[in-house]
Design an enzyme around this catalytic site. Structure first.
Site, PDB file in Angstrom:
ATOM      1  N   GLY A  12       0.803  -1.214   0.000  1.00 14.55           N
ATOM      2  CA  GLY A  12       0.000   0.000   0.000  1.00 14.55           C
ATOM      3  C   GLY A  12       0.836   1.264   0.000  1.00 14.55           C
ATOM      4  N   ASP A 134       0.530   0.310   9.013  1.00 16.54           N
ATOM      5  CA  ASP A 134       0.078  -0.600  10.066  1.00 16.54           C
ATOM      6  C   ASP A 134       1.042  -0.623  11.252  1.00 16.54           C
ATOM      7  OD1 ASP A 134      -2.127  -1.274   8.588  1.00 16.54           O
ATOM      8  OD2 ASP A 134      -1.309  -3.161   7.842  1.00 16.54           O
ATOM      9  N   GLY A 177      -6.028  -1.924   9.344  1.00 16.73           N
ATOM     10  CA  GLY A 177      -5.183  -2.701  10.245  1.00 16.73           C
ATOM     11  C   GLY A 177      -5.710  -4.119  10.335  1.00 16.73           C
ATOM     12  N   MET A 293      -8.117   6.662   2.962  1.00 21.49           N
ATOM     13  CA  MET A 293      -7.813   8.073   3.168  1.00 21.49           C
ATOM     14  C   MET A 293      -6.621   8.335   4.095  1.00 21.49           C
ATOM     15  SD  MET A 293      -9.600  10.073   1.285  1.00 21.49           S
ATOM     16  CE  MET A 293      -9.563  11.639   2.150  1.00 21.49           C
TER      17      MET A 293
END
Length: 388
Positions: A12, A134, A177, A293
């Site tokens: 990500g 994370d 998460g 976001m």
């Protein structure tokens, strides 16, 4: 190592991942004049396909502008290479004449680098540069990307708590998460006082019960006249199943290319809204998924996070010169320092939020958890305490 360096970005995107890429590229140009720096397009897929951009040919001022831009400028991938795929990657690196491969990413990225290290037999340097909102990499106190994302989450929950003081009700915010609750815990970083939300924090490290959730919300409403809740998308029930698997019919579940249950789409918010409507009928309730976001929001690029990400890229070059390994951000009691750690200490492992970050049997952060967050995400705004 005056030949060719390859840099790629995986997983990500974040608000600061480009800082790491540019930090590495500029450091290579500084320490190894004449070396070629290739940026692989869309992670290891670019190496597989021979698709690169020549970072050594791009002016420094343009690179620094890219560094300050969110998302992965080289493009990313969710590919999780096995041994056979890694053999293809290794052949692609050899074809490019690579002396070193710096891969910026999280758990899966470090795992790829470990497989490549084992396969190459010391003939090429493989470096993992950390990145994940994370915050779940072993050996790291925190990871580049987390602070900026945590600042977004802290600001979002401060704002929604003020909103629900004015018009009381129940608000549930679902935060990214899958296995670790650090980012969800960041929802509490900017609480104004003991009456502030989030009043309840649910993280993957603790089993989730829908019935207990309704009881918790009811008790919070009695105490505060409103209830602000932060929930990790990866919370699981006592049997180890993701909550969404327990609340959504099997034929309605969405899965990604790896077979993982889709956690933060429309399924989980709808399921929680239904649970609240059935368990607390007549109460004003809203469930939102913050979704992507927080991870690359241009309005919440923390300068410390940006500098640490850049420094991690710089340090990755030194690690390449030492034969490879993983870059780790560690805390010496006063400041963040960069160290080289073995890839095997990070590869494919998940760092969970420590048990003492949450109060025993209460879904709220402990003093230890708050101290950790306030060190990394200090209060940014001065907000007056409302009258209600």
């Amino acid at each position: 190592m005056s030949g060719t360096f390859v840099i790629a970005q995986g997983g990500g995107p974040t608000a600061v991942i480009n800082q790491t890429m540019v930090g590495a590229a500029l450091e290579i140009r500084k320490r190894h004049p004449g070396a070629k720096v290739l940026g692989s397009i869309h992670g290891v897929r670019g190496i597989r396909d021979g698709n690169y951009v020549d970072l050594s040919a791009i002016p420094e001022d343009r690179l620094r502008l890219i560094a300050a831009t969110p998302s992965s400028a080289l493009g990313s991938t969710r590919d999780k290479p096995d041994d056979a795929y890694c053999e293809i990657i290794l052949n692609g690196l050899k074809k490019a004449g690579a002396d070193a491969f710096i891969y910026i990413g999280g758990n899966d990225t470090s795992g790829t680098q470990q497989i490549l290290t084992d396969a190459a037999g010391g003939k090429m340097a493989f470096v993992h540069a950390p990145k994940t909102i994370d915050n779940d990499l072993e050996e790291n106190d925190h990871t580049p990307g987390f602070i900026s994302a945590a600042e977004f989450v802290a600001g979002a929950f401060l704002s929604v708590d003020l909103d629900f003081r004015a018009l009381p009700g129940i608000y549930v915010g679902i935060v990214m998460g899958r296995h670790a609750g650090f980012l969800t815990a960041a929802a509490a970083a900017w609480q104004l006082d003991p009456d502030s939300g989030p009043h309840l924090v649910y993280v993957p490290e603790r089993p989730f019960s829908a019935a207990a959730f309704i009881d918790d919300v009811r008790a919070t409403l009695d105490r505060h006249k409103r209830c602000i809740v932060a929930v990790s998308e990866g919370v699981s029930t006592a049997d180890g199943k993701a909550l969404v698997e327990s609340l959504v019919p099997p034929d309605k579940l969405e899965r990604d290319a790896h077979g993982n249950v889709k956690l933060s789409g429309s399924d989980l918010p709808a399921a929680l809204e239904r649970a609240l409507a059935e368990g607390l009928p007549g109460k004003r309730a809203r469930v939102d998924a913050l979704g992507y976001m927080p991870r690359g929001y241009v309005g919440a690029i923390n300068p410390v996070d940006a500098q640490e990400a850049f420094d991690a890229g710089v340090f990755a070059v030194a690690v390449a010169e030492q034969g490879g390994g993983s870059v780790a951000l560690q805390y010496d009691g006063k400041k963040t320092v960069l160290n080289k750690v073995p890839l095997k200490n990070v590869a494919g492992k998940t760092r969970h939020m420590p048990d003492d970050f949450m109060l025993p049997e209460v879904n709220q952060l402990s003093d230890a958890g708050m101290a950790y967050l306030k060190r990394l995400v200090p209060e940014k705004y001065k907000v007056g305490k409302p009258f209600v």
